[in-house]
Design an enzyme around this catalytic site. Structure first.
Site, PDB file in Angstrom:
ATOM      1  N   HIS A 172       4.930   9.249  -2.716  1.00  0.00           N
ATOM      2  CA  HIS A 172       3.672   8.295  -2.681  1.00  0.00           C
ATOM      3  C   HIS A 172       4.360   6.944  -2.333  1.00  0.00           C
ATOM      4  CE1 HIS A 172       1.985  10.956  -6.027  1.00  0.00           C
ATOM      5  NE2 HIS A 172       1.756  11.614  -4.870  1.00  0.00           N
ATOM      6  N   CYS A 225       2.001  -3.696   7.003  1.00  0.00           N
ATOM      7  CA  CYS A 225       0.833  -4.227   7.525  1.00  0.00           C
ATOM      8  C   CYS A 225      -0.067  -2.908   7.724  1.00  0.00           C
ATOM      9  CB  CYS A 225       1.151  -4.882   8.915  1.00  0.00           C
ATOM     10  SG  CYS A 225      -0.133  -5.533   9.844  1.00  0.00           S
ATOM     11  N   CYS A 279       1.624  -9.827  13.469  1.00  0.00           N
ATOM     12  CA  CYS A 279       0.005  -9.767  13.652  1.00  0.00           C
ATOM     13  C   CYS A 279      -0.438 -11.367  13.942  1.00  0.00           C
ATOM     14  CB  CYS A 279      -0.946  -8.904  12.952  1.00  0.00           C
ATOM     15  SG  CYS A 279      -0.519  -7.280  12.949  1.00  0.00           S
TER      16      CYS A 279
END
Length: 402
Positions: free
Chosen positions: A162, A170, A245
């Protein structure tokens, strides 16, 4: 497609049937698990059975094994689903779609991160390392996101089913940012919260393992580093943008450049359409990456047997691995406090007279049981080594013969 992280059962599961009957006592459980781990494999396809090597065991772990490290589990005697009936985990879709949901998540994670960083591998993690050193365990699959396995036994492969909380990722470019770095940014962007956190730490609210004492101090701890502060102003919390980004906004599927905007302090603003940092874990409602799913299946394929520790298998992603081992007719042993999802089916056709080689169900604490099991196995291994050691002495003059 990946495997969806379905919403798990939250109700209390039925009490287990102990298998075999002697495993109700510590000595009986030790005898049973000893036999389970060392019994020759009955699988004709097993690599260990054909080569004469010791049987290979895969281990599947859950949140229950990290309770002794001071972390909260879901369904234990003091688990979140037992004592906090209103708890609701963060869902993948709401995290990505809601600025307010992200504020709430990162505020609670900001407070809870200190508990995770203080947690250390416990006796269960170290016992697993020793089982590997003895040549009995070759792989670990864990549902836990606390990274305690990799710290306890870095040489033993651990598949983090998990994900992990040691980094954020991101959602747009998939670049990772170490969680420690993010914590520093969160503190910079939220100075009042940073002071608030220091006050909480000074109060000792996060030092106690007793949920009632924590609640009395206004703190509710949940699994995976989540700390709820009832009445806290989550809407005031701010979080940063993905640095990559922000510097170079990505191109969207429509061919336009995405919007990544921050305020004067560097906090992401609600109008942004990319650059969202999320924990590097599989949130509820998301899918496990196909490569991780395939790797987990391969671990089960390559093992002679499966040892399940500290999990109720309530999440489908974990339960299906036990089901895979069952379908492959591999012995399964489960050590867990409380019931386990579908365990009757996992043990339905086991010979009631077998004593561990074909499977076992034990309801004991792993941090008590596993170290004792390792000690027993080490004694047996040492005795066997001594017995098999060559005798280099001669009987006539007492001289050594080499």
């Amino acid at each position: 497609m990946g495997l969806s992280m379905r919403i798990p059962y939250t109700h209390v599961l039925a009490a287990p049937t102990i298998i075999p009957g002697r495993a109700t006592t510590l000595s009986g459980a030790l005898e049973t698990l000893h036999e389970f781990l060392v019994a020759p494999s009955s699988s004709s396809s097993s690599s260990s059975s054909s080569s004469g090597a010791r049987p290979s065991t895969a281990i599947l772990t859950g949140a229950g094994i990290s309770v002794a490290s001071g972390l909260t589990d879901y369904r234990g005697t003091r688990g979140t689903y037992r004592i906090n009936k209103t708890f609701r985990p963060t869902y993948h879709h709401e995290f990505l779609q809601s600025h307010e949901a992200r504020k709430r998540y990162w505020a609670r994670s900001f407070v809870g991160w200190t508990t995770l960083t203080k947690a250390k591998p416990n006796a269960t993690h170290l016992a697993i390392k020793h089982l590997h050193d003895l040549g009995l365990v070759q792989s670990v699959i864990t549902q836990n996101v606390d990274s305690l396995h990799s710290r306890a036994h870095p040489s033993l492969p651990t598949l983090e089913l998990h994900g992990y909380l040691r980094a954020s990722v991101c959602a747009s470019c998939h670049e990772e940012l170490p969680r420690d770095e993010l914590q520093n940014e969160l503190a910079r962007l939220n100075p009042a919260w940073a002071v608030f956190l220091q006050d909480i730490l000074a109060s000792g609210a996060l030092d106690t393992d007793d949920p009632d004492r924590r609640r009395a101090k206004g703190v509710e701890t949940n699994p995976d580093g989540d700390v709820d502060l009832p009445g806290a102003p989550y809407t005031t919390f701010r979080y940063p943008a993905c640095p990559k980004c922000l510097a170079n906004p990505p191109i969207t599927a429509s061919g336009d450049r995405a919007i990544v905007e921050v305020d004067s302090d560097g906090a992401l603003v609600a109008t942004s359409t990319a650059g969202i940092l999320k924990p590097a874990v599989v949130l509820f409602g998301a899918s496990i990456h196909p490569s991780v799913k395939a790797a987990a299946e391969k671990v089960i394929d390559n093992a002679d047997r499966l040892l399940v520790l500290g999990t109720s298998l309530a999440t489908y992603s974990a339960w299906r691995l036990a089901k895979q081992a069952k379908d492959q007719k591999k012995p399964i042993a489960i050590v867990n406090l409380g019931g386990v999802r579908g365990e009757d089916a996992l043990f339905a056709d086991i010979d009631p007279n077998q004593t561990g080689s074909l499977g076992a169900r034990v309801e004991m604490s792993t941090d008590e049981l596993l170290p004792a099991l390792v000690e027993r196995l080490q004694r047996t291994s040492s005795a066997q080594t001594a017995h098999e050691a060559p005798n280099h002495t001669t009987g006539v003059h007492g001289a050594s013969a080499f």
